[in-house]
Design a protein around this motif. Structure first.
Motif, PDB file in Angstrom:
ATOM      1  N   MET A 158      -5.435 -10.479  28.970  1.00 38.00           N
ATOM      2  CA  MET A 158      -5.697  -9.053  29.108  1.00 38.00           C
ATOM      3  C   MET A 158      -5.244  -8.279  27.868  1.00 38.00           C
ATOM      4  N   MET A 159      -4.071  -8.607  27.346  1.00 34.16           N
ATOM      5  CA  MET A 159      -3.581  -7.939  26.135  1.00 34.16           C
ATOM      6  C   MET A 159      -4.513  -8.198  24.948  1.00 34.16           C
ATOM      7  N   MET A 160      -5.021  -9.438  24.856  1.00 26.43           N
ATOM      8  CA  MET A 160      -5.950  -9.757  23.777  1.00 26.43           C
ATOM      9  C   MET A 160      -7.225  -8.944  23.913  1.00 26.43           C
ATOM     10  N   SER A 161      -7.733  -8.836  25.129  1.00 27.18           N
ATOM     11  CA  SER A 161      -8.958  -8.070  25.365  1.00 27.18           C
ATOM     12  C   SER A 161      -8.768  -6.601  25.004  1.00 27.18           C
ATOM     13  N   ILE A 162      -7.638  -6.026  25.416  1.00 31.56           N
ATOM     14  CA  ILE A 162      -7.367  -4.618  25.115  1.00 31.56           C
ATOM     15  C   ILE A 162      -7.239  -4.404  23.608  1.00 31.56           C
ATOM     16  N   ALA A 163      -6.554  -5.337  22.937  1.00 28.07           N
ATOM     17  CA  ALA A 163      -6.384  -5.220  21.483  1.00 28.07           C
ATOM     18  C   ALA A 163      -7.735  -5.257  20.775  1.00 28.07           C
ATOM     19  N   LEU A 164      -8.614  -6.190  21.192  1.00 29.00           N
ATOM     20  CA  LEU A 164      -9.934  -6.287  20.564  1.00 29.00           C
ATOM     21  C   LEU A 164     -10.780  -5.039  20.839  1.00 29.00           C
ATOM     22  N   ARG A 165     -10.654  -4.480  22.039  1.00 29.88           N
ATOM     23  CA  ARG A 165     -11.415  -3.282  22.370  1.00 29.88           C
ATOM     24  C   ARG A 165     -10.925  -2.071  21.569  1.00 29.88           C
ATOM     25  N   PHE A 166      -9.621  -2.061  21.253  1.00 31.33           N
ATOM     26  CA  PHE A 166      -9.053  -0.912  20.557  1.00 31.33           C
ATOM     27  C   PHE A 166      -9.350  -0.929  19.064  1.00 31.33           C
ATOM     28  N   ILE A 167      -9.681  -2.093  18.502  1.00 37.20           N
ATOM     29  CA  ILE A 167      -9.917  -2.174  17.059  1.00 37.20           C
ATOM     30  C   ILE A 167     -11.042  -1.233  16.623  1.00 37.20           C
ATOM     31  N   PRO A 168     -12.265  -1.327  17.182  1.00 35.80           N
ATOM     32  CA  PRO A 168     -13.317  -0.387  16.745  1.00 35.80           C
ATOM     33  C   PRO A 168     -12.996   1.064  17.083  1.00 35.80           C
ATOM     34  N   ILE A 169     -12.288   1.301  18.207  1.00 36.68           N
ATOM     35  CA  ILE A 169     -11.928   2.673  18.575  1.00 36.68           C
ATOM     36  C   ILE A 169     -10.971   3.267  17.551  1.00 36.68           C
ATOM     37  N   LEU A 170      -9.961   2.491  17.166  1.00 34.24           N
ATOM     38  CA  LEU A 170      -8.992   2.978  16.185  1.00 34.24           C
ATOM     39  C   LEU A 170      -9.618   3.127  14.805  1.00 34.24           C
ATOM     40  N   MET A 171     -10.578   2.270  14.465  1.00 40.25           N
ATOM     41  CA  MET A 171     -11.274   2.411  13.188  1.00 40.25           C
ATOM     42  C   MET A 171     -12.047   3.725  13.145  1.00 40.25           C
ATOM     43  N   GLU A 172     -12.726   4.026  14.227  1.00 44.55           N
ATOM     44  CA  GLU A 172     -13.467   5.288  14.295  1.00 44.55           C
ATOM     45  C   GLU A 172     -12.523   6.484  14.239  1.00 44.55           C
ATOM     46  N   GLU A 173     -11.386   6.369  14.943  1.00 43.46           N
ATOM     47  CA  GLU A 173     -10.400   7.445  14.932  1.00 43.46           C
ATOM     48  C   GLU A 173      -9.814   7.634  13.533  1.00 43.46           C
ATOM     49  N   THR A 174      -9.546   6.520  12.857  1.00 40.56           N
ATOM     50  CA  THR A 174      -9.012   6.590  11.498  1.00 40.56           C
ATOM     51  C   THR A 174      -9.998   7.259  10.556  1.00 40.56           C
ATOM     52  N   ASP A 175     -11.266   6.914  10.695  1.00 43.13           N
ATOM     53  CA  ASP A 175     -12.297   7.509   9.847  1.00 43.13           C
ATOM     54  C   ASP A 175     -12.382   9.020  10.067  1.00 43.13           C
ATOM     55  N   LYS A 176     -12.301   9.460  11.320  1.00 51.16           N
ATOM     56  CA  LYS A 176     -12.351  10.895  11.621  1.00 51.16           C
ATOM     57  C   LYS A 176     -11.138  11.622  11.050  1.00 51.16           C
ATOM     58  N   ILE A 177      -9.948  11.036  11.224  1.00 57.36           N
ATOM     59  CA  ILE A 177      -8.731  11.670  10.716  1.00 57.36           C
ATOM     60  C   ILE A 177      -8.756  11.742   9.193  1.00 57.36           C
ATOM     61  N   MET A 178      -9.232  10.661   8.561  1.00 54.77           N
ATOM     62  CA  MET A 178      -9.286  10.639   7.093  1.00 54.77           C
ATOM     63  C   MET A 178     -10.226  11.715   6.565  1.00 54.77           C
ATOM     64  N   LYS A 179     -11.385  11.853   7.192  1.00 50.19           N
ATOM     65  CA  LYS A 179     -12.339  12.890   6.751  1.00 50.19           C
ATOM     66  C   LYS A 179     -11.755  14.285   6.964  1.00 50.19           C
ATOM     67  N   ALA A 180     -11.043  14.474   8.086  1.00 48.50           N
ATOM     68  CA  ALA A 180     -10.436  15.780   8.349  1.00 48.50           C
ATOM     69  C   ALA A 180      -9.349  16.103   7.323  1.00 48.50           C
ATOM     70  N   GLN A 181      -8.540  15.104   6.959  1.00 51.23           N
ATOM     71  CA  GLN A 181      -7.474  15.328   5.984  1.00 51.23           C
ATOM     72  C   GLN A 181      -8.040  15.557   4.583  1.00 51.23           C
ATOM     73  N   ILE A 182      -9.123  14.846   4.251  1.00 55.72           N
ATOM     74  CA  ILE A 182      -9.757  15.066   2.943  1.00 55.72           C
ATOM     75  C   ILE A 182     -10.324  16.478   2.866  1.00 55.72           C
ATOM     76  N   ALA A 183     -10.888  16.965   3.978  1.00 51.25           N
ATOM     77  CA  ALA A 183     -11.406  18.337   4.006  1.00 51.25           C
ATOM     78  C   ALA A 183     -10.296  19.364   3.816  1.00 51.25           C
ATOM     79  N   ARG A 184      -9.060  18.967   4.178  1.00 52.28           N
ATOM     80  CA  ARG A 184      -7.909  19.871   3.998  1.00 52.28           C
ATOM     81  C   ARG A 184      -7.220  19.681   2.652  1.00 52.28           C
ATOM     82  N   GLY A 185      -7.785  18.816   1.794  1.00 51.79           N
ATOM     83  CA  GLY A 185      -7.246  18.651   0.452  1.00 51.79           C
ATOM     84  C   GLY A 185      -6.427  17.403   0.235  1.00 51.79           C
ATOM     85  N   ALA A 186      -6.336  16.517   1.229  1.00 53.53           N
ATOM     86  CA  ALA A 186      -5.571  15.284   1.059  1.00 53.53           C
ATOM     87  C   ALA A 186      -6.286  14.351   0.087  1.00 53.53           C
TER      88      ALA A 186
END
Length: 267
Positions: A158-186
């Motif tokens: 179950m932990m392995m399944s949850i970890a694998l499911r979270f990988i694409p979700i966290l990648m998408e979240e990281t991409d959104k946060i990075m774009k938001a921070q770049i828009a703020r001058g990061a």
């Protein structure tokens, strides 16, 4: 770079590898990994290359998509090559001060690079052709004999399944946060290594907060649905070996036997 991570992603297609039992793919991937450490000559790696290329063709996953994941291990690959090239003793081809390049070092660096690349690509074939649910069910069935020893097999799966499911979700979240921070001058690209590490703080803090929030929501959802572990649970689609799985086992065993033969005879 974030979108180049292919580990944990599933690529839908109608191929022989997609229809195989997940246990077959687990065992086959393990055999392939073992063979990479049995082969120690470039002729042996040629056999591994042919086998891996055949699996890529059978998977019907675009090679460009599969090899895109290698960009994420470029730094590790570079460090591995550097250590082997400059620190392996042998016949010196070039020397400058304490730095020296040897013939044995170049050969060892090439072999280690091939192993690392093939390990990533071989593992990617398994995850790209198998859904997270299938991976979880296959791992649980393979580890089921350990239940007699008190190992929480279902919880591990179950932990392995949850970890694998979270990988694409966290990648998408990281991409959104990075774009938001770049828009703020990061700035995540310029500066030395310390400045780049400091620049990651505005990215990591909201990412960790989001990850913990998602984990808490998931825990509450599982508790609300009265989840109490794997005792007495059944599967909607029970795993069952078919003729193609036995054929795949036979091919994998022949391939592993060839790698053992190469090792014994020093080929």
């Amino acid at each position: 770079m974030i979108r180049d991570i292919t580990l944990g992603q599933y690529y839908p297609a109608k191929s022989v590898l997609h229809r195989l039992d997940p246990r077959t793919k687990f065992v086959g991937t393990l055999m392939f990994v073992i063979s990479l450490f049995l082969f120690h000559t470039f002729l042996g790696y040629g056999v591994a290359t042919f086998f891996l290329a055949a699996m890529i063709v059978l998977s019907k996953v675009p090679a460009s998509f599969m090899f895109r994941g290698l960009k994420t291990i470029f730094v590790i690959l570079l460090i591995t090559v550097g250590f082997n090239v400059f620190l392996t003793p042998g016949h010196i081809l070039w020397q400058w001060g304490f730095l020296k390049i040897t013939y044995e070092g170049l050969a060892q660096a090439a072999k280690m690079s091939i192993r690392l690349v093939y390990l990533v690509v071989g593992s990617s074939i398994m995850t790209l052709t198998t859904t997270p649910n299938q991976l979880t069910d296959g791992l649980e069935r393979l580890l089921s004999p350990l239940r007699r020893m008190g190992v929480p097999v279902h919880e591990i799966a179950m932990m392995m399944s949850i970890a694998l499911r979270f990988i694409p979700i966290l990648m998408e979240e990281t991409d959104k946060i990075m774009k938001a921070q770049i828009a703020r001058g990061a700035d995540f690209e310029t500066g030395n290594i310390f400045q780049k590490a400091k620049g990651l703080v505005p990215l990591l803090v909201p990412l960790f907060v989001s990850a913990f929030r998602r984990a808490d929501d998931l825990a509450m959802a599982m508790e609300a649905r009265c989840y109490h572990g794997g005792e007495g649970r059944t599967q909607m689609k029970p795993l069952c070996y078919k003729g193609r799985d036995y054929a795949a086992y036979g091919i994998a065993l022949i391939y592993l036997a060839v790698s053992v033969l190469f090792r014994v005879r020093g080929i």
